[in-house]
Write an enzyme that holds these catalytic residues in place. Sequence first.
Site, short mmCIF file in Angstrom:
data_model
loop_
_atom_site.label_atom_id
_atom_site.label_comp_id
_atom_site.label_asym_id
_atom_site.label_seq_id
_atom_site.Cartn_x
_atom_site.Cartn_y
_atom_site.Cartn_z
N ASP A 189 0.84 -1.18 0.00
CA ASP A 189 0.00 0.00 0.00
C ASP A 189 0.89 1.25 0.00
OD1 ASP A 189 -2.72 1.29 0.50
OD2 ASP A 189 -1.63 1.98 2.27
N GLU B 189 1.68 -0.40 -5.05
CA GLU B 189 0.74 0.68 -5.35
C GLU B 189 1.65 1.90 -5.54
OE1 GLU B 189 -3.40 2.54 -3.67
OE2 GLU B 189 -1.79 2.24 -2.23
#
Length: 777
Positions: free
Chosen positions: A416, A452
């Site tokens: 993330d 990401e």
Amino acid sequence: MSSAAEQKAVAKQRAVEERRPETVLPDTELDTGTHTDTDSALNGASRAALPAVPVWPGTPMPLGARFRTGPDGVSGTNFALWAGGAEAVELCLFGEVEEGDGGTGEVETRVPLTELTHEIWHGFVPGVMPGQRYGYRVHGRWDPWTGARWNPAKLLLDPYARAVDGDFELPPEVYGHVRDWPQQQVADTVRDDRDSAPFVPKGVVVHDDAPDDEWADDRRPKTPWADSVIYEVHVKGFTKLHPDIPEELRGTYAGLAHPAAIEHLTKLGVTAVELLPVHQFAHEDHLLRRGMKNYWGYNSIGYFAPHAGYAATGTAGQQVGEFKRMVRALHAAGIEVILDVVYNHTAEADEHGPTLSLRGMDNRGYYRLQSDARRYADYTGCGNTLHVVQPHVLRLITDSLRYWVTEMGVDGFRFDLAAALARSMHDVDMLSPFLAVIAQDPVLRRVKLIAEPWDVGSGGYQVGAFPPLWTEWNDRYRDAVRDFWRGALPDVRDLGYRLSGSSDLYAWGGRRPYASVNFVTAHDGFTLRDMVSYERKHNEANGEGNRDGTNDNRAWNCGTEGETDDEHVLALRRRQLRNLLTTLLLSTGVPMLVAGDELGRTQGGNNNAYCQDNEISWVDWSLLDDPGWRALTELTARLIELRHRHPVLRRRAFFSGRAHSADGLRDLAWFTARGAEMTEGDWYAPTETLGMYLSGSDIPGRDARGVPITDDSFLVILHTGDRPTNFALPAAPWAQRYEVVVDTSREEQGEAPGVDCRAGDEIGVPGRAVLLLRVVR
């Protein structure tokens, strides 16, 4: 203990000397303010009146609580905690005692750790067995103006805890500062000495030495990247409403391991589940005050512990074994397990957040601070950013990653906000310590690594920039495909790159087409069904005045906002879903689906359901009772099976677009509806119809026996116009005949439509449809 007046005088003098605002101290019994020694060592809850616990020196490594046999064959647990700058560390052991009313209460025994090696406090405690609950109290200076936030009244969770028992509550006692201090602008500088132990979960000692045969029957699928199809799954949401999973297992790791759950995955044909965060996480205060919880879990606080809320078997260490059994069951079905991990920030938030773990161990050592050290550098939008450049922080992350691979059996990670991890001092740096360590690590460089590739800081958008070994979420694919199918692309230049593997982003440094993880939807945003049913977000249930969630949805509601009984609109929406799924699964790169999209899951237009732990977010399995949604699931499975069967749809090298044979046949060609190859001008003009020819006779590479790889050739026709059109089928050298394999205008796709067409003829293409045609030689 000095008086409150004396403390005020000290604080005022320090403020003058350091030319900073004065720390405000309360005229209460709370012991607060700027502390420069361990004068508050006994503040907070009273110690248990128990005999002293023996503690031997132990070892500084490994970090965490490790049960083992110590000197002289005595069993116990070695505790080791990095707490740079701390003045003292107390290990706190928790047990139950009987109370006068027949109930039980919690008793705390504090054990000073006196051994200090390279800023690691350690000790071996004989007789401490698996199942023991524990935490730490760390002593040091309280001086938020310089970033020092030690407060021994706050019980801290071991960042290396392998299991966590209990849930986080966030009453005032859990905060290191006085939350309700009258002068709110300096409230975070006023220390709160109330004990937090009754309100926070504890770490649990687990038996780390697994039997030699624990993974003996486990076979990692080791699916090559090019052959992968990823399925983003929430452990709880996927199983909570499944009628064929026993009720006591729904919403748990055991539920995901149940044959009924695995059967859906295998029938669908996905090769990997990407689990939304399963590290132990905490719920934000603003959600708890509204009676809500963090459902997605992007608020980690324990990087080694499986989230206890997803355990069916218990939380006194049993969750570890349950997670391992889930991984083994998925592996046995040929499915890899990828974890969505949140190492960019923690649940402690900004300077106004709770003190749960790292903040109380060494705030300045774990977090990035601004030049005003009282404040946090926030590249994540969540209040804080872990300071990954620091060796001990980097070690925490890499130790965690290796643990999940070697001891928990997982096959990869999706990071993330990975750009935040790649920052050196300030800027994103693809030669940063984090990326360098991953690249050379003999364990981590062998697993699947997904970035990401952005964060919320300056220069944080890094799509296409991560080095080899990494794949990336490709949001440019998402945006181009969404815009095409809603009729909002001014031209098709970008779409051509996205459908063919995004060579403009990834054809450098030895990267391959599978560096692009293609997706149309993810957990964050509309579901696929909502994307064709809503144009505007409807997040009222979140309690934030519909201000949360993005406004850039790139969605089209097919003429009516939200649910409707209009059969024409409903039929168009289902066709658009088929178009989007077919486009995704025929594109070069690694496709990622979101659990439930294949069966028409809706969130009622909520595009930010992070706090909806209820039917809004859970997969509704009753949708399979509807023939239309069941047909969508069957089409998805058929497209994945086509992808697995045909290597031309999952290439390991980029297309060249050049002729490699005397007849002029190329590996990739683009056609207009007239049957002519696209010119430079065609790419810059608006178009509703695009043809993509994929040659199976010109696939780079050889199979395991050294035989050149060949396959059928295909023509993909995408038509986003609402009216039917004719498409002239390319003739020689491209083909002699074509067979229609997929036609998304058809509700049922159980068998190939069976239409046989001659090259050079025109084929009718229904409005808003995708046709997949196989070349017949």
